[in-house]
Design a protein around this motif. Sequence first.
Motif, short mmCIF file in Angstrom:
data_model
loop_
_atom_site.label_atom_id
_atom_site.label_comp_id
_atom_site.label_asym_id
_atom_site.label_seq_id
_atom_site.Cartn_x
_atom_site.Cartn_y
_atom_site.Cartn_z
N THR A 117 61.54 56.41 53.73
CA THR A 117 61.92 55.03 53.44
C THR A 117 63.42 55.00 53.26
O THR A 117 63.97 55.77 52.48
CB THR A 117 61.22 54.55 52.14
N VAL A 118 64.08 54.14 54.01
CA VAL A 118 65.54 54.00 53.92
C VAL A 118 65.85 52.94 52.89
O VAL A 118 65.36 51.81 52.98
CB VAL A 118 66.15 53.63 55.29
N THR A 119 66.65 53.31 51.89
CA THR A 119 66.99 52.38 50.82
C THR A 119 68.50 52.24 50.67
O THR A 119 69.25 53.18 50.90
CB THR A 119 66.42 52.83 49.46
N MET A 120 68.90 51.04 50.31
CA MET A 120 70.28 50.75 49.90
C MET A 120 70.16 50.14 48.52
O MET A 120 69.55 49.08 48.37
CB MET A 120 70.95 49.76 50.85
N GLY A 121 70.72 50.83 47.53
CA GLY A 121 70.53 50.35 46.17
C GLY A 121 69.05 50.39 45.82
O GLY A 121 68.35 51.33 46.17
N PRO A 122 68.55 49.34 45.21
CA PRO A 122 67.14 49.34 44.79
C PRO A 122 66.17 48.88 45.88
O PRO A 122 64.97 48.97 45.69
CB PRO A 122 67.13 48.37 43.62
N SER A 123 66.68 48.39 47.02
CA SER A 123 65.76 47.79 47.98
C SER A 123 65.51 48.66 49.21
O SER A 123 66.42 49.29 49.74
CB SER A 123 66.28 46.42 48.42
#
Length: 201
Positions: A117-123
Motif C-alpha cells: 500500500t502506497v501512503t503519503m502521510g496518513p492516507s
Amino acid sequence: MPIAEGKSVQQTVEILTRKLELLGAEKQGTFCVDCETYHTAASTMGQTAKLMYVMHNSEYPLSCFALFENGPCLIADANFDVLMVKLKGFFQNAKGNKIESRGTRYQYCDFLVKVGTVTMGPSARGISVEVEYCPCVVANDCWNLLMEFMQSFMGSHAPGIPSVFGNKHDSIYSPGDTMVQYMELFNKIRKQQQVPIAGIR
C-alpha cells in the motif's frame, strides 16, 4: 489494475493477496520502500530547481539510494541520511512529501512478489506490485515469463515493459533499477489522486 470498483485501496490489496495465496504463494514477511524528496536550496537560485530522491528499501537495509530525476542512481551506505543533514545549505527536505510502500512479501516457486500500500502521510494513495524472477539477472531474458506470471493474478491489468528495461538491453539488473521504478511510481502517485497498480521487476 485500477482500484476495484466500490472498494478501498486496502480491500483491493486483500483481493490481490488472496489471488496470490490461491496460486500457492507463501507469505515471507514484510517489506518497506520509502522516499523523501529534496530540492536545491534557495542559495542556488538562478538555476533550475533540481530534485533529489533519497530512498530506502528493507531488502537492502545497509544501503541508501539517492536518485536525481532523469539522472544517475547513487547507492551509498545507510549513513547517507546524516550527510543530507549536513548538506542542508544545498539540498532542503521538501516537508510533507514523504511517500512509502509497505506490505507483504510472497514467494511462489522462483518468483518473489511484494504487494504494498502506497501512503503519503496518513492516507493510502495507491498500490505497488513488485515481481522478481530470482534465477535471472538479465531483465530482458525473463520479461515474457514475468508477464505471464503477473497475468495469472493481475489479469489484463499487468503492466507493460518498464522504461528501465529499455535502457538496460542485455545488461545485469541491479537494485538501483528497482529503485528507479519505485521513484517513477511514487512521482506518478504524487501527481494523481488514485493510480492503477504498477508492476515492478
